[in-house]
Design an enzyme around this catalytic site. Structure first.
Site, PDB file in Angstrom:
ATOM      1  CD  GLU A  64      32.092  22.344 -26.950  1.00 25.92           C
ATOM      2  OE1 GLU A  64      31.692  21.539 -27.810  1.00 25.92           O
ATOM      3  OE2 GLU A  64      31.327  22.925 -26.156  1.00 25.92           O
ATOM      4  CB  CYS A  94      26.014  18.971 -24.868  1.00 27.28           C
ATOM      5  SG  CYS A  94      24.901  18.195 -26.060  1.00 27.28           S
ATOM      6  CG  HIS A 121      28.255  21.656 -28.192  1.00 32.52           C
ATOM      7  ND1 HIS A 121      29.020  20.643 -27.652  1.00 32.52           N
ATOM      8  CD2 HIS A 121      27.031  21.109 -28.449  1.00 32.52           C
ATOM      9  CE1 HIS A 121      28.306  19.534 -27.592  1.00 32.52           C
ATOM     10  NE2 HIS A 121      27.097  19.787 -28.080  1.00 32.52           N
TER      11      HIS A 121
END
Length: 258
Positions: free
Chosen positions: A231, A121, A229
Site C-alpha cells: 500500500e 502484514c 506493505h
C-alpha cells in the site's frame, strides 16, 4: 485498470477495511491509515469503508452482504497469542483484542462466502491464525533469520524502503498477479508465521525462509496475504500496483456476480 477517482460512484464495489482501536484524547478511535484507503481507492478502484471493531456485536453476514471485498491492514499491534494457544508476554505487546475479535471471525466468514480478501502484514498473520496457524515473535532473534523490522527513522519513506527480495512460488496466485518469480519488497515486522495453517499455500519466501505471502487453498474467491506493505508504494511501484489491481478486479467480478 482502476477507474479514475471522478468515475467512482456509490455504485462502485464496496470494500471493507479493518481498523485499529486506538485510545487518545479520551476517545476510543476506530481508524485505518490513509495509505491503505488511498491504495484501495486509487489503485484497486473500489470504495473503501472502515468497519468498526465491535467484535461479536456485529452481524458479520449482514456486513458481508453489502461488501465486495475485505482488506485486512497492517498495524503496530500484534495478534493476541491466546488466539493461537500461547500465553502472552510483555515483549509481544502491544495487543488490540477488539480488532482480533472482529477480524478473525470476519476473515473466516469472508473466505466461506467467497468474498475477495487482501491481507497485509498483521492481516496476513490474522489470516494464518484465523485458520488455525500460529505466529512466532521476534523473528530477528532466531538463528539464520534476517532482521525484518523497519529501519529506525522518523521519515516514513525510509521506514518503508524496498530492501530485500522474495522468491515467488511458480504457478501460484501471487505469481500470476506479478508474472514474476522474484520481487523486491519492504519489511516492517517482528512477528511472522510460525506453524502454517493447513488451509494455506505458500506464495513467496524471504531469503531466510520466512513466509512472505500465502493464499487459501480451498477458498472459492480471490485470497492473498502478503507480509510486506504494497500500500505504501502503490502509486509508483509496479508490483504493488499489480497486487491492488488484481484485488480490485476480483472485487468488481464479485460485485458483478452478486
Amino acid at each position: 485498470m482502476a477507474p479514475r477517482l471522478k468515475e467512482l460512484s456509490m455504485s462502485a464495489p464496496v470494500v471493507l477495511v479493518t481498523p485499529d482501536v486506538r485510545h487518545f484524547q479520551g476517545y476510543a478511535w476506530h481508524a485505518a491509515p490513509s495509505t491503505y484507503l488511498q491504495a484501495t481507492l486509487t489503485q484497486a478502484g473500489v470504495m473503501p469503508l472502515i468497519v468498526p471493531a465491535f467484535g461479536d456485536r456485529l452481524d458479520f453476514d449482514a456486513i458481508l452482504d453489502r461488501a465486495d471485498g475485505l482488506v485486512c491492514t497492517g498495524s503496530r499491534s500484534n495478534v493476541h497469542p491466546r488466539n493461537f494457544g500461547v500465553e502472552p508476554h510483555p515483549s509481544m505487546e502491544p495487543f488490540d483484542e477488539e480488532r482480533d475479535a472482529t477480524t478473525l471471525p470476519l476473515i473466516r466468514r469472508a473466505i466461506e462466502r467467497g468474498v475477495p480478501l487482501l491481507c497485509i502484514c498483521r492481516g496476513l498473520q490474522e489470516l494464518n491464525v484465523a485458520l488455525g496457524g500460529s505466529l512466532i515473535s521476534e523473528v530477528q532473534d532466531l538463528d539464520g533469520r534476517m532482521d525484518h523490522r523497519a529501519p529506525e527513522s522518523e521519515v516514513m519513506a525510509e521506514r518503508f524502503v524496498i530492501r530485500h527480495p522474495v522468491q515467488v512460488v511458480a504457478g501460484g496466485c501471487l505469481g500470476r498477479v506479478l508474472n514474476a518469480d522474484k520481487v523486491d519488497v519492504n519489511s516492517l515486522h517482528r512477528q511472522a508465521i510460525g506453524h502454517l495453517s493447513d488451509r494455506l499455500a505458500i506464495e513467496a519466501l524471504a531469503p531466510d525462509g520466512t513466509i512472505e505471502a500465502v493464499s487459501v487453498k480451498d477458498a472459492p474467491g480471490f485470497t492473498l496475504g502478503v507480509q510486506w506493505h504494497p500500500e505504501f508504494w502503490a502509486a509508483t511501484d509496479g508490483p504493488s500496483q499489480a497486487i491492488f489491481g488484481a484485488f480490485g478486479d476480483a472485487a468488481r467480478a464479485y460485485a458483478g456476480r452478486r
